[in-house]
Write an enzyme that holds these catalytic residues in place. Structure first.
Site, PDB file in Angstrom:
ATOM      1  N   ALA A 127     -15.368 100.095  90.121  1.00  0.00           N
ATOM      2  CA  ALA A 127     -16.746  99.898  89.660  1.00  0.00           C
ATOM      3  C   ALA A 127     -16.978 100.342  88.220  1.00  0.00           C
ATOM      4  CB  ALA A 127     -17.708 100.597  90.611  1.00  0.00           C
ATOM      5  N   CYS A 128     -16.466  99.558  87.272  1.00  0.00           N
ATOM      6  CA  CYS A 128     -16.609  99.900  85.852  1.00  0.00           C
ATOM      7  C   CYS A 128     -18.052  99.821  85.377  1.00  0.00           C
ATOM      8  CB  CYS A 128     -15.687  99.045  84.993  1.00  0.00           C
ATOM      9  SG  CYS A 128     -15.825  97.290  85.262  1.00  0.00           S
TER      10      CYS A 128
END
Length: 166
Positions: A127-128
């Site tokens: 989850a950047c």
């Protein structure tokens, strides 16, 4: 052997790429900076993606906070170290590029961390979108800042939403 499929989501179509049964890429279909060329996705094959499709649906429905899929991202050691740090950011929380650089032992690595975040081939799953600029500023996202905002809003804890005036 590399294959891909396309799935719908609230943030637009997503391209899922698998290699030998493990997810190696998850890209925004129509706007994703740094996305590989479509011919690199492999043949389209909608079978074999059931678990990924289901977990993505659960995530967007607010029923899933972590993904449990076999992953096979391609990257050098530095990229993998950064991606591991991103993967450890809890649902509904954010970290800054500088904090991740400090976790690696050198705050001067913040720009290099930014490059590794931008090279993350597994949007959503790694989850950047949870990585933000100093002071919580929304900066850079391969799928565009409007998607980043949507994903952060999706994950915002209910008590924080309720406490907001606007």
């Amino acid at each position: 052997m590399r294959t891909h499929t396309v799935v719908d989501s609230p943030v637009g179509e997503l391209v899922l790429v698998a290699e030998d049964g493990a997810l190696s890429g998850l890209y925004f279909a129509h706007r994703h900076r740094g996305r590989p060329k479509p011919e690199e996705f492999g043949a389209r094959d909608d079978s074999g993606f059931d678990a990924a499709r289901q977990q993505i649906e659960e995530y967007f429905a607010g029923e899933r906070r972590e993904f449990g899929l076999p992953l096979a991202p391609k990257g050098d050691d530095f990229h993998r170290r950064v991606w591991d740090l991103i993967a450890a950011i809890p649902y509904g929380r954010t970290r800054t590029y500088g904090e991740l650089a400090a976790d690696l032992g050198d705050r001067q690595l913040a720009q290099a961390v930014g490059g590794a975040v931008g090279a993350n081939p597994l949007s959503l799953v790694v989850a950047c979108h949870r990585v933000v600029g100093a002071g919580g500023k929304l900066t850079g996202y391969a799928g565009g800042l409007e998607r980043k905002r949507f994903l952060l809003d999706l994950e915002e804890p209910a008590e924080e939403k309720e406490a907001r005036l606007f």
